[in-house]
Design an enzyme around this catalytic site. Structure first.
Site, PDB file in Angstrom:
ATOM      1  N   ASN A 193      28.901  -5.306 -53.983  1.00  0.00           N
ATOM      2  CA  ASN A 193      28.965  -5.010 -55.424  1.00  0.00           C
ATOM      3  C   ASN A 193      29.950  -3.916 -55.813  1.00  0.00           C
ATOM      4  O   ASN A 193      29.652  -3.080 -56.672  1.00  0.00           O
ATOM      5  CB  ASN A 193      27.576  -4.599 -55.946  1.00  0.00           C
ATOM      6  CG  ASN A 193      26.631  -5.761 -55.901  1.00  0.00           C
ATOM      7  OD1 ASN A 193      26.920  -6.829 -56.421  1.00  0.00           O
ATOM      8  ND2 ASN A 193      25.511  -5.578 -55.236  1.00  0.00           N
ATOM      9  N   LYS A 196      29.107 -13.732 -46.399  1.00  0.00           N
ATOM     10  CA  LYS A 196      30.518 -13.363 -46.574  1.00  0.00           C
ATOM     11  C   LYS A 196      30.881 -12.161 -45.700  1.00  0.00           C
ATOM     12  O   LYS A 196      31.854 -12.198 -44.951  1.00  0.00           O
ATOM     13  CB  LYS A 196      30.798 -13.027 -48.048  1.00  0.00           C
ATOM     14  CG  LYS A 196      32.251 -12.638 -48.287  1.00  0.00           C
ATOM     15  CD  LYS A 196      32.507 -12.175 -49.702  1.00  0.00           C
ATOM     16  CE  LYS A 196      32.145 -10.732 -49.858  1.00  0.00           C
ATOM     17  NZ  LYS A 196      32.502 -10.182 -51.179  1.00  0.00           N
ATOM     18  N   HIS A 210      37.515 -15.206 -55.045  1.00  0.00           N
ATOM     19  CA  HIS A 210      38.811 -15.857 -55.239  1.00  0.00           C
ATOM     20  C   HIS A 210      38.865 -17.181 -54.481  1.00  0.00           C
ATOM     21  O   HIS A 210      39.288 -18.209 -55.016  1.00  0.00           O
ATOM     22  CB  HIS A 210      39.946 -14.951 -54.757  1.00  0.00           C
ATOM     23  CG  HIS A 210      40.090 -13.690 -55.546  1.00  0.00           C
ATOM     24  ND1 HIS A 210      40.470 -13.676 -56.864  1.00  0.00           N
ATOM     25  CD2 HIS A 210      39.890 -12.403 -55.205  1.00  0.00           C
ATOM     26  CE1 HIS A 210      40.508 -12.431 -57.303  1.00  0.00           C
ATOM     27  NE2 HIS A 210      40.153 -11.635 -56.319  1.00  0.00           N
TER      28      HIS A 210
END
Ligand code: SF4
Length: 228
Positions: free
Chosen positions: A43, A131, A151
């Site tokens: 975050n 991730k 992205h």
């Protein structure tokens, strides 16, 4: 070879022709330091994460010194990265667990595991998702993992390489088996660059994009018909 494999190979080829073959992104550090870095990356943006990591390293130059720190001290050192209390707790808990389970601050034992098992171990730590686990596995341990950020998720959805409903974690697992050998790092970095520079969330610059001939979304936006 599946359609996704061959299209991803072509994506890699076109992006290498446009951007070259980058190999560095700041995650080339020891696995345990990378674990700390990945927890700090939750975050926040890369700049804030790196600032927090730098301050933490100055304050606690070694992993054992960091592991022995008080939560409030760690929290103070990483304040610039946001969610300092949660991240400080996650870092100290991860280091404490490693020490208890492995007798030291090491993740080198993961090298001998199958990729899926190594990922499952990392994601069992608080604050480590698919991730960030994949970033650690790829950049610190050399696994053929394929980290997907926002992205890469946007670009691969527009290219119809993953379904529109795919999450970051789902897309990573779907794409991973199709990434051509040896291009995981440059493909990861080049798609991120494309996403920042051309395939932006709003108003993507499709006419300038090297992937336009492969891209259904680009065909729709430019009125150039179905991609080849
Ligand atoms: Fe993104 Fe457009 Fe390139 Fe497709 S053609 S990847 S939508 S910039």
């Amino acid at each position: 070879m599946t359609d996704v494999s061959s299209r991803l190979r072509e994506v890699a080829r076109r992006l290498t022709r446009r951007y070259g073959k980058p190999g560095l992104c700041g995650h080339e550090t020891s696995p345990v330091e990378n674990l700390v870095l990945t927890i700090l990356s939750q975050n926040t943006n890369d700049a804030n994460r790196d600032r927090a990591f730098e301050t933490l390293r100055k304050r606690f130059p070694t992993i054992p010194r960091l592991a022995a720190a008080k939560p409030a001290e760690v929290e103070e050192a990483i304040r610039t990265g946001g969610l300092a209390k949660t991240k400080a707790a996650a870092i100290l808990s991860a280091l404490s667990r490693l020490s208890e389970e492995r007798g030291g601050y090491t993740l080198d034992f993961l090298r001998g595991m199958p990729l899926a098992d190594a990922r499952a171990y990392l994601t069992s730590f608080g604050g480590v998702g698919v991730k960030t686990a994949n970033i650690l596995l790829l950049f610190s341990l050399g696994f053929p993992a394929f980290p997907v950020d926002t992205h890469i998720l946007r670009v691969t959805k527009r290219l119809a390489l993953v379904p529109p409903s795919a999450t970051l974690a789902k897309a990573a697992l779907l794409l991973e088996p199709h990434v051509p050998a040896g291009v995981h790092v440059p493909l990861h970095l080049n798609i991120i660059r494309l996403g920042r520079e051309l395939c932006r969330p709003r108003n993507p610059l499709c006419p300038s994009c090297p992937l336009l001939p492969l891209c259904p979304e680009g065909a729709k936006r430019t009125g150039s018909g179905r991609p080849a």
